[in-house]
Design a protein around this motif. Structure first.
Motif, mmCIF file in Angstrom:
data_model
loop_
_atom_site.group_PDB
_atom_site.id
_atom_site.type_symbol
_atom_site.label_atom_id
_atom_site.label_comp_id
_atom_site.label_asym_id
_atom_site.label_seq_id
_atom_site.Cartn_x
_atom_site.Cartn_y
_atom_site.Cartn_z
ATOM 1 N N GLY A 182 -79.549 15.975 -16.551
ATOM 2 C CA GLY A 182 -79.345 15.791 -17.891
ATOM 3 C C GLY A 182 -78.042 15.320 -18.457
ATOM 4 O O GLY A 182 -77.776 15.218 -19.621
ATOM 5 N N GLU A 183 -76.939 15.053 -17.424
ATOM 6 C CA GLU A 183 -75.548 15.046 -17.654
ATOM 7 C C GLU A 183 -75.436 13.302 -17.146
ATOM 8 O O GLU A 183 -75.672 13.251 -16.093
ATOM 9 C CB GLU A 183 -74.648 15.938 -17.311
ATOM 10 C CG GLU A 183 -73.357 15.726 -17.643
ATOM 11 C CD GLU A 183 -72.382 16.916 -17.532
ATOM 12 O OE1 GLU A 183 -71.338 16.659 -17.661
ATOM 13 O OE2 GLU A 183 -72.893 17.890 -17.095
ATOM 14 N N TRP A 184 -74.706 12.732 -17.935
ATOM 15 C CA TRP A 184 -74.293 11.355 -17.731
ATOM 16 C C TRP A 184 -72.918 11.563 -16.726
ATOM 17 O O TRP A 184 -72.115 12.341 -17.376
ATOM 18 C CB TRP A 184 -73.929 10.513 -18.622
ATOM 19 C CG TRP A 184 -75.295 9.795 -19.249
ATOM 20 C CD1 TRP A 184 -75.978 10.434 -20.414
ATOM 21 C CD2 TRP A 184 -76.206 8.799 -18.643
ATOM 22 N NE1 TRP A 184 -77.143 9.918 -20.656
ATOM 23 C CE2 TRP A 184 -77.322 8.919 -19.601
ATOM 24 C CE3 TRP A 184 -75.977 8.176 -17.683
ATOM 25 C CZ2 TRP A 184 -78.433 7.945 -19.322
ATOM 26 C CZ3 TRP A 184 -77.168 7.261 -17.350
ATOM 27 C CH2 TRP A 184 -78.212 7.133 -18.502
ATOM 28 N N ARG A 185 -72.788 10.974 -15.505
ATOM 29 C CA ARG A 185 -71.584 11.029 -14.665
ATOM 30 C C ARG A 185 -71.434 9.752 -14.158
ATOM 31 O O ARG A 185 -72.307 8.802 -13.795
ATOM 32 C CB ARG A 185 -71.929 12.140 -13.523
ATOM 33 C CG ARG A 185 -72.097 13.618 -14.051
ATOM 34 C CD ARG A 185 -71.834 14.335 -12.850
ATOM 35 N NE ARG A 185 -72.105 15.850 -13.132
ATOM 36 C CZ ARG A 185 -71.163 16.532 -13.519
ATOM 37 N NH1 ARG A 185 -69.914 16.172 -13.750
ATOM 38 N NH2 ARG A 185 -71.385 18.139 -14.025
ATOM 39 N N LEU A 186 -70.047 9.722 -13.327
ATOM 40 C CA LEU A 186 -69.857 8.505 -12.766
ATOM 41 C C LEU A 186 -69.982 8.521 -11.314
ATOM 42 O O LEU A 186 -69.734 9.260 -10.718
ATOM 43 C CB LEU A 186 -68.452 8.268 -12.926
ATOM 44 C CG LEU A 186 -67.614 7.316 -13.964
ATOM 45 C CD1 LEU A 186 -66.290 7.610 -13.817
ATOM 46 C CD2 LEU A 186 -68.072 5.920 -13.651
ATOM 47 N N ALA A 187 -70.987 7.530 -10.921
ATOM 48 C CA ALA A 187 -71.422 7.375 -9.511
ATOM 49 C C ALA A 187 -70.435 6.463 -8.677
ATOM 50 O O ALA A 187 -70.154 6.965 -7.574
ATOM 51 C CB ALA A 187 -72.776 6.730 -9.220
ATOM 52 N N THR B 79 -69.942 12.272 -10.000
ATOM 53 C CA THR B 79 -70.956 12.914 -9.064
ATOM 54 C C THR B 79 -70.273 13.451 -8.165
ATOM 55 O O THR B 79 -69.142 12.875 -7.774
ATOM 56 C CB THR B 79 -72.174 11.925 -8.765
ATOM 57 O OG1 THR B 79 -71.670 10.687 -7.890
ATOM 58 C CG2 THR B 79 -72.923 11.093 -10.176
ATOM 59 N N GLU B 80 -70.778 14.400 -7.363
ATOM 60 C CA GLU B 80 -70.299 15.084 -6.229
ATOM 61 C C GLU B 80 -69.803 14.134 -5.109
ATOM 62 O O GLU B 80 -68.793 14.224 -4.480
ATOM 63 C CB GLU B 80 -71.328 16.058 -5.680
ATOM 64 C CG GLU B 80 -70.904 16.951 -4.524
ATOM 65 C CD GLU B 80 -69.622 17.844 -5.089
ATOM 66 O OE1 GLU B 80 -68.631 17.982 -4.404
ATOM 67 O OE2 GLU B 80 -69.788 18.420 -6.209
ATOM 68 N N ASP B 81 -70.682 12.920 -4.999
ATOM 69 C CA ASP B 81 -70.357 11.984 -4.042
ATOM 70 C C ASP B 81 -70.121 10.776 -4.371
ATOM 71 O O ASP B 81 -69.811 9.507 -4.041
ATOM 72 C CB ASP B 81 -71.456 11.459 -3.019
ATOM 73 C CG ASP B 81 -72.866 11.122 -3.848
ATOM 74 O OD1 ASP B 81 -72.633 11.112 -5.260
ATOM 75 O OD2 ASP B 81 -73.614 10.434 -3.143
ATOM 76 N N ARG C 61 -66.042 14.180 -5.290
ATOM 77 C CA ARG C 61 -64.812 14.864 -6.286
ATOM 78 C C ARG C 61 -63.586 15.413 -5.685
ATOM 79 O O ARG C 61 -62.673 15.254 -6.456
ATOM 80 C CB ARG C 61 -65.684 16.060 -6.808
ATOM 81 C CG ARG C 61 -66.788 15.596 -8.083
ATOM 82 C CD ARG C 61 -67.019 16.902 -8.678
ATOM 83 N NE ARG C 61 -68.344 16.251 -9.463
ATOM 84 C CZ ARG C 61 -69.563 16.884 -9.572
ATOM 85 N NH1 ARG C 61 -69.550 18.205 -8.962
ATOM 86 N NH2 ARG C 61 -70.653 16.473 -10.297
ATOM 87 N N GLU C 62 -63.659 16.010 -4.672
ATOM 88 C CA GLU C 62 -62.644 16.471 -3.874
ATOM 89 C C GLU C 62 -61.362 15.679 -3.606
ATOM 90 O O GLU C 62 -60.191 15.715 -3.866
ATOM 91 C CB GLU C 62 -62.871 17.269 -2.617
ATOM 92 C CG GLU C 62 -61.628 18.131 -2.084
ATOM 93 C CD GLU C 62 -60.857 19.134 -3.166
ATOM 94 O OE1 GLU C 62 -59.427 19.288 -2.957
ATOM 95 O OE2 GLU C 62 -61.500 19.622 -4.147
#
Length: 147
Positions: free
Chosen positions: A123-128, A40-42, A55-56
């Motif tokens: 709708g997409e699975w991401r790593l938190a 995820t973004e954070d 992510r950065e």
């Protein structure tokens, strides 16, 4: 919703488990962007002695790592447990590790167990959150000095 674990569709279970393959593929090409995009973004990544948030920061860490200590390496991993906490949140537990150049089996020193907190966003699975720890537990020797 009941207090027991929600039932997940076979598609959701497969999509969560497939995150391991996305990470393995990104690492195979030493593609820091593809690796960071799994998060995820954070999102957070915790490795022994390392904490990166967002992510950065994750991407930047991997750009450097692929050029240095992880040059020529591959990773492997496979799910050992998947638990859905809600319809959009899952805990994925894996085993795996880093393969040095030419290795086909993970050495005891590189074997890890990992926890992946996975969320569905748009709708997409991401790593938190991702955290790993060495698979081999070694107690410190009493009275030994550190190196």
């Amino acid at each position: 919703m009941s207090s027991s674990s929600p039932r997940a569709s076979a598609g959701d279970q497969a999509a969560v488990a497939a995150l391991t393959q996305r990470v393995i593929a990104a690492w195979a090409y030493h593609d820091a962007d593809a690796f960071a995009d799994v998060f995820t973004e954070d999102g957070t990544m915790i490795l022994p002695g390392i904490y990166r948030k967002g992510r950065e920061e994750i991407r930047s860490f991997l750009v450097d790592a692929y050029a240095n200590e992880y040059r020529g390496t591959q990773v492997t991993g496979r799910p050992v447990d998947i638990r859905f906490l809600t319809e959009d949140t899952a805990l994925l537990l894996t085993r795996g590790g880093v393969l040095a150049e030419g290795e086909s089996e993970v050495s005891d020193d590189q074997a890890i167990r990992a926890s992946w907190l996975v969320v569905r966003q748009d709708g997409e699975w991401r790593l938190a959150a991702y955290q790993n720890t060495p698979a081999v537990h070694r107690l410190p020797t009493p009275g030994a000095t550190g190196r």
